[in-house]
Design a protein around this motif. Structure first.
Motif, PDB file in Angstrom:
ATOM      1  N   PHE B  76     111.206 -20.777 124.216  1.00  0.00           N
ATOM      2  CA  PHE B  76     110.399 -20.026 125.187  1.00  0.00           C
ATOM      3  C   PHE B  76     108.975 -19.768 124.682  1.00  0.00           C
ATOM      4  CE2 PHE B  76     114.754 -18.314 126.252  1.00  0.00           C
ATOM      5  CZ  PHE B  76     114.903 -19.149 127.347  1.00  0.00           C
ATOM      6  N   PHE B  77     108.648 -20.342 123.509  1.00  0.00           N
ATOM      7  CA  PHE B  77     107.323 -20.078 122.937  1.00  0.00           C
ATOM      8  C   PHE B  77     106.552 -21.383 122.757  1.00  0.00           C
ATOM      9  CE2 PHE B  77     109.890 -16.520 121.812  1.00  0.00           C
ATOM     10  CZ  PHE B  77     109.034 -15.440 121.851  1.00  0.00           C
ATOM     11  N   VAL B  78     105.273 -21.255 122.523  1.00  0.00           N
ATOM     12  CA  VAL B  78     104.471 -22.404 122.109  1.00  0.00           C
ATOM     13  C   VAL B  78     103.717 -21.982 120.868  1.00  0.00           C
ATOM     14  CG1 VAL B  78     102.339 -23.621 122.603  1.00  0.00           C
ATOM     15  CG2 VAL B  78     104.187 -23.689 124.241  1.00  0.00           C
ATOM     16  N   GLU B  79     103.833 -22.823 119.813  1.00  0.00           N
ATOM     17  CA  GLU B  79     103.093 -22.519 118.594  1.00  0.00           C
ATOM     18  C   GLU B  79     101.936 -23.488 118.490  1.00  0.00           C
ATOM     19  OE1 GLU B  79     105.260 -22.822 114.962  1.00  0.00           O
ATOM     20  OE2 GLU B  79     103.622 -21.939 113.812  1.00  0.00           O
ATOM     21  N   LEU B  81      98.422 -24.944 116.530  1.00  0.00           N
ATOM     22  CA  LEU B  81      97.821 -25.016 115.197  1.00  0.00           C
ATOM     23  C   LEU B  81      96.746 -23.957 115.069  1.00  0.00           C
ATOM     24  CD1 LEU B  81      97.550 -28.883 114.789  1.00  0.00           C
ATOM     25  CD2 LEU B  81      98.935 -27.342 113.402  1.00  0.00           C
ATOM     26  N   ILE B  82      96.039 -23.733 116.185  1.00  0.00           N
ATOM     27  CA  ILE B  82      95.012 -22.695 116.190  1.00  0.00           C
ATOM     28  C   ILE B  82      95.381 -21.682 117.264  1.00  0.00           C
ATOM     29  CG2 ILE B  82      92.596 -22.206 116.708  1.00  0.00           C
ATOM     30  CD1 ILE B  82      92.154 -25.148 115.645  1.00  0.00           C
ATOM     31  N   GLY B  83      95.497 -20.429 116.897  1.00  0.00           N
ATOM     32  CA  GLY B  83      95.812 -19.414 117.885  1.00  0.00           C
ATOM     33  C   GLY B  83      97.230 -18.892 117.786  1.00  0.00           C
ATOM     34  N   GLY B  84      98.052 -19.504 116.956  1.00  0.00           N
ATOM     35  CA  GLY B  84      99.382 -18.969 116.698  1.00  0.00           C
ATOM     36  C   GLY B  84     100.369 -19.145 117.830  1.00  0.00           C
ATOM     37  N   THR B  85     101.364 -18.235 117.869  1.00  0.00           N
ATOM     38  CA  THR B  85     102.502 -18.394 118.767  1.00  0.00           C
ATOM     39  C   THR B  85     102.341 -17.507 119.999  1.00  0.00           C
ATOM     40  OG1 THR B  85     103.824 -18.755 116.812  1.00  0.00           O
ATOM     41  CG2 THR B  85     105.016 -18.308 118.836  1.00  0.00           C
ATOM     42  N   THR B  86     102.605 -18.085 121.180  1.00  0.00           N
ATOM     43  CA  THR B  86     102.571 -17.286 122.395  1.00  0.00           C
ATOM     44  C   THR B  86     103.816 -17.535 123.222  1.00  0.00           C
ATOM     45  OG1 THR B  86     101.130 -19.014 123.205  1.00  0.00           O
ATOM     46  CG2 THR B  86     100.121 -16.876 122.857  1.00  0.00           C
ATOM     47  N   PHE B  87     104.240 -16.510 123.960  1.00  0.00           N
ATOM     48  CA  PHE B  87     105.397 -16.630 124.834  1.00  0.00           C
ATOM     49  C   PHE B  87     104.963 -17.341 126.115  1.00  0.00           C
ATOM     50  CE2 PHE B  87     108.067 -15.015 128.257  1.00  0.00           C
ATOM     51  CZ  PHE B  87     109.324 -15.262 127.739  1.00  0.00           C
ATOM     52  N   VAL B  88     105.716 -18.370 126.479  1.00  0.00           N
ATOM     53  CA  VAL B  88     105.314 -19.117 127.677  1.00  0.00           C
ATOM     54  C   VAL B  88     106.448 -19.214 128.698  1.00  0.00           C
ATOM     55  CG1 VAL B  88     103.552 -20.511 126.572  1.00  0.00           C
ATOM     56  CG2 VAL B  88     105.911 -21.307 126.562  1.00  0.00           C
ATOM     57  N   GLY B  89     107.537 -18.499 128.444  1.00  0.00           N
ATOM     58  CA  GLY B  89     108.648 -18.518 129.394  1.00  0.00           C
ATOM     59  C   GLY B  89     109.257 -19.896 129.509  1.00  0.00           C
ATOM     60  N   LEU B  90     109.361 -20.389 130.731  1.00  0.00           N
ATOM     61  CA  LEU B  90     110.066 -21.659 130.966  1.00  0.00           C
ATOM     62  C   LEU B  90     109.129 -22.867 130.982  1.00  0.00           C
ATOM     63  CD1 LEU B  90     112.573 -20.446 133.681  1.00  0.00           C
ATOM     64  CD2 LEU B  90     113.064 -20.993 131.302  1.00  0.00           C
ATOM     65  N   GLN B  91     107.893 -22.662 130.537  1.00  0.00           N
ATOM     66  CA  GLN B  91     106.896 -23.746 130.635  1.00  0.00           C
ATOM     67  C   GLN B  91     107.347 -25.007 129.906  1.00  0.00           C
ATOM     68  OE1 GLN B  91     102.768 -22.741 129.463  1.00  0.00           O
ATOM     69  NE2 GLN B  91     102.723 -24.849 128.717  1.00  0.00           N
ATOM     70  N   ASN B  92     107.948 -24.842 128.701  1.00  0.00           N
ATOM     71  CA  ASN B  92     108.414 -26.015 127.957  1.00  0.00           C
ATOM     72  C   ASN B  92     109.438 -26.798 128.767  1.00  0.00           C
ATOM     73  OD1 ASN B  92     106.877 -25.750 125.630  1.00  0.00           O
ATOM     74  ND2 ASN B  92     108.290 -24.233 124.768  1.00  0.00           N
ATOM     75  N   TYR B  93     110.343 -26.067 129.443  1.00  0.00           N
ATOM     76  CA  TYR B  93     111.386 -26.735 130.229  1.00  0.00           C
ATOM     77  C   TYR B  93     110.785 -27.489 131.395  1.00  0.00           C
ATOM     78  CZ  TYR B  93     114.785 -24.307 127.457  1.00  0.00           C
ATOM     79  OH  TYR B  93     115.536 -23.863 126.389  1.00  0.00           O
ATOM     80  N   GLN B 297     105.541 -31.920 114.832  1.00  0.00           N
ATOM     81  CA  GLN B 297     105.583 -30.484 114.607  1.00  0.00           C
ATOM     82  C   GLN B 297     105.543 -29.658 115.883  1.00  0.00           C
ATOM     83  OE1 GLN B 297     102.609 -30.302 111.419  1.00  0.00           O
ATOM     84  NE2 GLN B 297     103.829 -32.093 110.940  1.00  0.00           N
ATOM     85  N   GLN B 298     106.132 -30.220 116.962  1.00  0.00           N
ATOM     86  CA  GLN B 298     106.253 -29.450 118.206  1.00  0.00           C
ATOM     87  C   GLN B 298     107.676 -28.888 118.266  1.00  0.00           C
ATOM     88  OE1 GLN B 298     104.844 -33.007 120.363  1.00  0.00           O
ATOM     89  NE2 GLN B 298     103.451 -31.645 121.444  1.00  0.00           N
ATOM     90  N   TYR B 299     107.926 -27.922 117.390  1.00  0.00           N
ATOM     91  CA  TYR B 299     109.291 -27.392 117.261  1.00  0.00           C
ATOM     92  C   TYR B 299     109.776 -26.766 118.559  1.00  0.00           C
ATOM     93  CZ  TYR B 299     108.488 -28.070 112.300  1.00  0.00           C
ATOM     94  OH  TYR B 299     108.206 -28.620 111.072  1.00  0.00           O
ATOM     95  N   ASN B 300     108.891 -26.042 119.233  1.00  0.00           N
ATOM     96  CA  ASN B 300     109.303 -25.332 120.435  1.00  0.00           C
ATOM     97  C   ASN B 300     109.682 -26.311 121.541  1.00  0.00           C
ATOM     98  OD1 ASN B 300     106.719 -24.034 119.080  1.00  0.00           O
ATOM     99  ND2 ASN B 300     108.162 -22.431 119.598  1.00  0.00           N
ATOM    100  N   TYR B 301     108.837 -27.317 121.698  1.00  0.00           N
ATOM    101  CA  TYR B 301     109.102 -28.304 122.730  1.00  0.00           C
ATOM    102  C   TYR B 301     110.368 -29.086 122.399  1.00  0.00           C
ATOM    103  CZ  TYR B 301     108.093 -31.833 126.248  1.00  0.00           C
ATOM    104  OH  TYR B 301     108.172 -32.655 127.336  1.00  0.00           O
ATOM    105  N   ALA B 302     110.559 -29.391 121.109  1.00  0.00           N
ATOM    106  CA  ALA B 302     111.764 -30.105 120.686  1.00  0.00           C
ATOM    107  C   ALA B 302     113.010 -29.285 121.026  1.00  0.00           C
ATOM    108  CB  ALA B 302     111.712 -30.388 119.185  1.00  0.00           C
ATOM    109  N   ALA B 303     112.915 -27.964 120.853  1.00  0.00           N
ATOM    110  CA  ALA B 303     114.055 -27.100 121.184  1.00  0.00           C
ATOM    111  C   ALA B 303     114.367 -27.199 122.674  1.00  0.00           C
ATOM    112  CB  ALA B 303     113.743 -25.661 120.795  1.00  0.00           C
ATOM    113  N   ALA B 304     113.311 -27.191 123.495  1.00  0.00           N
ATOM    114  CA  ALA B 304     113.521 -27.296 124.942  1.00  0.00           C
ATOM    115  C   ALA B 304     114.153 -28.637 125.300  1.00  0.00           C
ATOM    116  CB  ALA B 304     112.193 -27.113 125.680  1.00  0.00           C
TER     117      ALA B 304
END
Lengths: 440, 330
Positions: B76-79, B81-93, B297-304
């Protein structure tokens, strides 16, 4: 594939148990080594590097530095190591103290803040001992993130017997190279002048480097991306035409088929770098005496422009508990005259140190190359490397996109030019999504 | 089997059961108060089973449940390289659902699912029936032989086949060269999927055969005697008695195969070194997730991606079970 759910679950348990044991042993290890300030005994540093037989230099270091012990581990070369390194750095533990990193991959680790600035431990003192472009790639401003270990100025290795047999001169320009590629393949359809491996992004980048392409200009978090500039399209079209003509092979490199092709005369040249001559002896031992080295073909006749492919640096990670000792080790390894001699003359690394390039004992005749002084070609090449080339801080991603696109082009689904445009678009999108300001 | 021995076994267990009941029902010899007795019984019935389950539950939660929930959380997050981690809800899905690379991978594994799996399970069933029949000798040797490929780690298997398939140094290619034929097109755009299907069939037929063979062994032989008395042939026994009776085992192998095929990873991951132009980083969904996480290194997207793949696996397994269940009801 994981069809044996029942079996695998049992196996998973065993694995879980082993992991637990491993975790326990690692944590006890960390506890044992953690007590930094009061440590009276020797300090142990772990060092990841895939340079074979590196122990020779390490032994020498340990002899002159009785308080520092080096635990050298080869966890795989290139990408294999980076995958482990990135994961360990992200996890916050498990990364080595000192690690070998190629130039192309340094910026991404620098950006993530996982490498120690070595300038605080006097790294700038050794700056003048290194070839200027290598220092430019390991430093930024006054900060130094790694010490150059070796380089890969490019050249052409070719089969003298084949060129002689088909009465072809050694090509000095890319135009000539393309013509001879077609002539050679026509004369003997089993022979290809070379192999275009779409899966070798770093190799293709070195060709871009020589052609004067400037894919990235990085300025903090602002980045200029131009992967489809005129020079890049020139290189792409050149190889696109050669692939289309069928005069070059398109098999993947760095596998057994490829080693066999280099050995049995299927491939007549290898566009490669200074570390290659000794590698080739390893994977094509039966072709002894048949190979020679020549300067890299040029885009315009009479020019002398080269590029770099590969070569590595040694960096200290932020997980290191003893950065001063680690900095001393990477400096010593790459500047101590005895150590440099081992690296360059026993381990066949191509030097990044000015003194080693000028060392007369480095310029010896090599019987595998019919007695040619092979290093001389590459020492000259080292002077001709374009020094302003820059890598992106997400080079892993760039290589994987480029490789996808080039493979699609080799399969004939898109043109090579289109492959460069597609890579450009993908990388720009990625850079923006990662928070960079992209200018063009 | 002799019926009398059967009976003897039965009465033995009955006797044990009776003994247990007698013990439990008997008044306390030492005269314990009834509350303590109840507590003892409760402890025995309610607590002890869970104590035995505890090691499993602990490992299960540590190594399956917690990582799963963590992965779900990460998706549910996007990390950046610049700007750190933000909550994006279902955007990855949302992105996964529109990701051509992901669906190309799904298409590849579905192709395998609909071609290789029926072939492999048909072979496994045929071999199991043959081994179960009276016509084969040296059964143990054959059973072990068919099962052997499963005992070879799939990574080694893929490396081995990669060499066998090689168009230059592989034995088939060399044989073809001797006969002046073109090298067999194992590792070409058209030949790759069948080549992978062949590796999977080689590796997993024996495994599925063992499951089916074990189910066949559990069929009471009286049924065969009865069928033979009624004049059924060996073929008819197989078709009318054996196959219907091992249907649950067949369903099991199909479900395993659906899950395994959709999660295909090892073989393409190993063979990508030989044919990277054909096996790109998104050749199968699992390979895609791996490369997204560890190369890009797109861990969040890989999780989705992993969770969407999980959903696909669930849908296919569920639909298959639903269909077979409905048929069973009729």
């Amino acid at each position: 594939m994981n069809r044996g759910l029942l079996f695998c679950r049992a196996r998973g348990m065993v694995k879980a148990g082993l992991l637990l044991l491993l975790a326990l042993s690692i944590s006890s290890y960390l506890v044992a080594c953690g007590g930094t300030s009061a440590s009276s005994g020797p300090v142990t540093l772990t060092f990841w590097s895939w340079v074979p037989n590196l122990q020779q230099a390490i032994d020498l270091f340990e002899k002159s530095h009785p308080n520092i012990k080096i635990k050298w581990q080869n966890v795989g070369s290139g990408g294999t190591e980076y995958t482990k390194l990135t994961t360990a750095l992200k996890a916050g533990s498990g990364a080595p103290d000192v690690v070998q990193i190629e130039y192309a991959y340094l910026p991404q680790y620098i950006l993530s803040g996982k490498l120690v600035d070595l300038s605080q431990y006097g790294a700038n003192d050794v700056k003048d001992q290194f070839v200027p472009w290598t220092w430019a790639q390991v430093s930024s401003g006054g900060k130094v993130y790694a010490i150059p270990q070796d380089t890969g100025p490019m050249g052409l290795l070719y089969r003298e017997d084949i060129f002689k047999k088909y009465n072809l001169p050694v090509p000095t320009t890319w135009d000539q190279y393309a013509q001879e590629a077609i002539q050679l393949h026509k004369a003997n359809p089993k022979i290809y002048i070379t192999d275009f491996s779409a899966s070798d992004g770093p190799w293709f980048f070195s060709l871009l480097w020589q052609a004067g392409s400037q894919p990235f200009v990085v300025n903090g978090t602002t980045i200029k991306i131009h992967l489809d500039d005129a020079a890049a399209l020139k290189v792409a079209n050149y190889w696109g035409n050669l692939v289309k003509s069928g005069a070059v092979s398109t098999a993947a490199d760095w596998n057994n088929d490829w080693y066999a092709a280099l050995q049995n005369g299927t491939l007549a040249t290898w566009i490669t770098a200074a570390w290659a001559p000794s590698d080739l002896e390893g994977f094509a031992p039966k072709s002894v005496g048949l190979w020679r080295a020549a300067p890299l073909p040029q885009w315009s006749a009479g020019e002398q422009v080269s590029a770099n492919w590969g070569g590595s640096t040694d960096a200290v990670t932020t997980q290191c508990q003893h950065p001063a000792e680690a900095a001393e080790f990477v400096k010593w390894l790459n500047t101590n005259p005895e150590s440099v001699k081992i690296l360059t003359q026993k381990l066949y690394l191509f030097p990044s140190q000015k003194s080693a390039l000028q060392d007369p004992s480095f310029d010896t005749a090599n019987s595998f190359y019919g007695g040619q002084q092979v290093n001389r070609i590459f020492v000259e090449s080292a002077q001709q490397v374009n020094t302003s080339f820059q890598w992106s801080p997400f080079q892993d991603y760039v290589f994987s996109q480029l490789q996808n696109q080039l493979a699609t082009a080799v399969n004939g689904k898109i043109s090579f030019e289109q492959a460069m445009h597609n890579t450009q678009n993908a990388v720009v999108t990625y850079a923006r999504s990662q928070g960079f300001t992209v200018i063009s | 089997m002799i019926p009398s021995r059967h009976m003897a076994k039965h009465s033995q267990t009955e006797a044990i059961q009776q003994a247990i009941e007698v013990q439990e029902l008997a008044p306390p010899a030492s005269g314990l108060p009834s509350a303590l007795r109840l507590w003892r019984r409760w402890r025995q019935q309610a607590v002890i089973p869970y104590l035995f389950l505890l090691p499993f539950l602990l490992l299960f939660s540590f190594f399956i449940l917690v990582p799963l929930l963590y992965a779900l959380w990460t998706s549910f997050f996007v990390e950046r390289l610049i700007g750190g981690t933000t909550f994006v809800g279902l955007q990855n899905y949302q992105e996964v659902l529109h990701d051509g690379n992901f669906w190309e991978g799904v298409r590849n594994v579905l192709l395998l699912l609909f071609t290789q799996v029926p072939l492999m399970l048909g072979l496994a069933l045929g071999l199991a029936l043959l081994l179960d029949s009276q016509i084969v000798r040296l059964k143990t040797i054959f059973r072990l032989g068919y099962f052997l490929p499963y005992a070879i780690p799939s990574v080694i298997g893929a490396l081995l086949w990669g060499y066998l398939y090689s168009a230059h140094i592989g034995p088939f290619a060399q044989l073809a060269e001797l006969l002046h034929w073109p090298p067999p097109p194992f590792l070409t755009a058209a030949g790759l999927l069948p080549s992978i299907a062949n590796i999977l069939t080689w590796q997993w037929t024996g495994y599925n055969m063992v499951i089916l063979y074990a189910a066949l062994q559990a069929i009471p032989p009286e049924l065969y005697d009865a069928a033979r008395v009624d004049g059924a042939s060996g073929w008819e026994i197989a078709r009318r008695i054996k196959i219907p009776l091992i249907a649950p085992a067949i369903v099991l192998t199909v479900v395993f195969s659906i899950i395994g095929t959709l999660q295909l990873f090892n073989e393409p991951q190993i063979m990508t070194a030989i044919v990277p132009n054909l096996i790109q980083d998104h050749y199968t969904p699992n390979l895609y997730a791996y490369n997204l996480a560890f190369t890009n290194q797109q861990y969040n997207y890989a999780a989705a991606v992993s969770f969407v793949l999980g959903a696909v696996v669930f849908v296919f397994s569920y639909v298959f079970m639903l269909v077979t269940y409905r048929r069973g009801q009729r």
